[in-house]
Scaffold this active site. Sequence first.
Site, short mmCIF file in Angstrom:
data_model
loop_
_atom_site.label_atom_id
_atom_site.label_comp_id
_atom_site.label_asym_id
_atom_site.label_seq_id
_atom_site.Cartn_x
_atom_site.Cartn_y
_atom_site.Cartn_z
N TRP A 184 0.92 -1.07 0.08
CA TRP A 184 0.01 0.05 0.18
C TRP A 184 0.90 1.36 -0.11
O TRP A 184 1.67 1.47 0.84
CB TRP A 184 -0.88 -0.04 1.13
CG TRP A 184 -1.90 0.97 1.13
CD1 TRP A 184 -3.15 0.75 0.81
CD2 TRP A 184 -2.02 2.00 1.72
NE1 TRP A 184 -3.84 2.08 0.93
CE2 TRP A 184 -3.33 2.69 1.53
CE3 TRP A 184 -1.07 3.09 2.67
CZ2 TRP A 184 -3.58 4.21 2.14
CZ3 TRP A 184 -1.38 4.32 3.11
CH2 TRP A 184 -2.68 4.89 2.81
N ASN A 187 6.44 -4.11 5.90
CA ASN A 187 5.42 -3.19 6.27
C ASN A 187 5.74 -2.07 7.39
O ASN A 187 6.72 -2.27 8.22
CB ASN A 187 4.44 -4.12 6.80
CG ASN A 187 3.64 -4.97 5.98
OD1 ASN A 187 3.78 -5.14 4.90
ND2 ASN A 187 2.96 -5.85 6.65
N GLY A 188 5.23 -0.84 7.14
CA GLY A 188 5.68 0.03 8.30
C GLY A 188 5.95 1.10 7.46
O GLY A 188 6.24 1.40 6.18
N GLU A 238 -16.70 5.46 1.62
CA GLU A 238 -15.79 4.24 1.37
C GLU A 238 -16.28 3.37 0.15
O GLU A 238 -15.47 2.98 -0.58
CB GLU A 238 -15.71 3.29 2.78
CG GLU A 238 -15.27 4.04 3.95
CD GLU A 238 -15.16 2.92 5.23
OE1 GLU A 238 -14.33 2.76 6.15
OE2 GLU A 238 -16.44 2.36 5.31
N LYS A 290 -7.79 -2.50 5.14
CA LYS A 290 -8.77 -2.97 6.40
C LYS A 290 -8.01 -2.77 7.58
O LYS A 290 -8.74 -2.34 8.51
CB LYS A 290 -8.75 -4.73 6.06
CG LYS A 290 -9.51 -5.56 7.06
CD LYS A 290 -11.05 -4.84 6.82
CE LYS A 290 -11.82 -5.46 7.94
NZ LYS A 290 -13.38 -5.07 7.94
#
Length: 616
Positions: free
Chosen positions: A74, A100-101, A496, A611
């Site tokens: 993402w 991730n992060g 959304e 999510k």
Amino acid sequence: MCGIVGYIGKDSATQILLDGLKRLEYRGYDSAGIAMMDNNAFSIVREPGRIDELRKKVSLSNLEGTVGIAHTRWATHGGITEANAHPHESSDGLFALVHNGVIENYGNIKEFLIKRGFSFSSETDTEALVNLIAYHYQQESKLFGKERFFKSVSQSLAQVEGTYGIAVICRNHPREIIGARKSSPLLIGVGEDEFLLASDVSAIAMRTKSVVYLKDGEIVHIHDKDFSISTIDDRSVSAVIETVDWQEEDAVLGDFSHFMEKEIFEQPTALLNAMRGRFSDDNSTTHFGGLNVSPKELRHVDRILFCACGTAWHACLVAEYLIEKYARIPVEVEYSSEFRYRNAPLDKNTLVFVISQSGETIDTLAALHESIRKGYRTLAITNVVGSTIARESDGGIYQRAGHEIGVASTKAFTSQLLICAMLALYLGRTRDMSFEDGVKFVEALKKVPDQVAGILQQSDHIREIAYKYAHVSDFLFLGRQFMFPIALEGALKLKEISYIHAEGYPAAELKHGPIALISPECPSVFLAPQSQIFQKSLSNIQEIKARKGPLIGIASVNSNFPVDLVDDLILIPEAHEATQPILASIPIQLLAYYIGVARNCDVDKPRNLAKSVTVE
């Protein structure tokens, strides 16, 4: 938000990794990639867009091997391009990494490495980390074997500022994977002659139900036949293997078109599960086995603080109304992202609740840490057993809603509302609520699953209403008291799922600005179930009608709601005031879902959303 899968074992890793990524789609992503180890060499395939596109590309690449890592990204640092997709390879070709992060000091690290001959081909912060690992590997040339691999990773992580969940492979150590976490979830799957790494148990549950959850600051070094866990400064940690409760049918659509639709229709069961075994023998109150707070201690609570983000924050607002009315305890609601940076004065007898469906929301986790750091009893309401928030809180309540795959929360939200109502009852009965009122409250709660099932039978009627308004560009959602947070939630769901601009307001605030938006092109959804201020709600509706604004009314059966006052009417059952927010949530979820479908939106994976938000 982003997903990690790693595998080392006896089987071909390619399909295992791709299947794992597919099960992480619900987390939100915009590109994906895979790195395979074969004959001490990497084969890396990356692709912007969906996993199905990556799968097609992989099928043309003939990837082989029984060790590999994979990722869904993402975008944070850098656009949605193949070069920015993970896995990233160090410029010396020795290491491949998924992450991730956010590495907050990546700029300084990158500058340091460029001066030492390392090159960069992406805009990401992650590439700075994989090159830093390669740098430390060069510096540790006197070490041999797996110790050198571990040291290069641990020393790099000691220099990192920010958050991470990582999986790393090295060409010089072809039967090893190293993983580590800090404020970003990572777990180990222990299978038969195989090990897996993942950011979410759903990615690996088809291979094993035995998992080990890493804690912040821990590193796992997986070898061909075993694994070891230690801290960054190389202190050994004993692994605790847990068995996860994962039902395969949770990830199967069945007769439904989308997971969001499936989860909306699963709500009667989810609500029943949330209540199961939680009522007292005399049916006058509730009880929760995991709170770890006695009724006597609760009597000394002077104030309650709720922290959450997004949809869960709306559940907290409902909790505020309920607890203040039925337990007479002052309640404050904070956005987790704001609380962590405020120095809010709290009474010494404050009880803190954090709510997070995933149990991994980074801002809510930080709020929990801040609350505990200041010495407050901090409890959690979460849906995921074994999640970080569940493990690090002082106690709490599991929602038992079942796995939720659709990005926009539905069954998890209504189960949060139900648990908040049950909590208000529990706190009220420890204070001044009578036995008789408690019995009536419990009776109302027990009716909810069947009442929700009845509302779902109106889905065809609600679909017709949705299609009627699917073309508009703006929506208003209005409600008073308990219905105001549901108006906020209705607006959020529509934004959304359909990308229509929508706003939620307390209905009485209409005259203080929002009424300027009323026009034949701006429909209003008015939540007006039976209540003490029902007549005032009708007056607010008249104000909209006088200005020719289209109106969708959500009202109670037998409430004498004037049918000619609105263009479209959705009826919900007569109910106890504490359960009305749950019932009113069902029509707004269906409206959002059917409008999104009519507009050809990807309702399960809306653009730009994730999510579980695991980065700031």
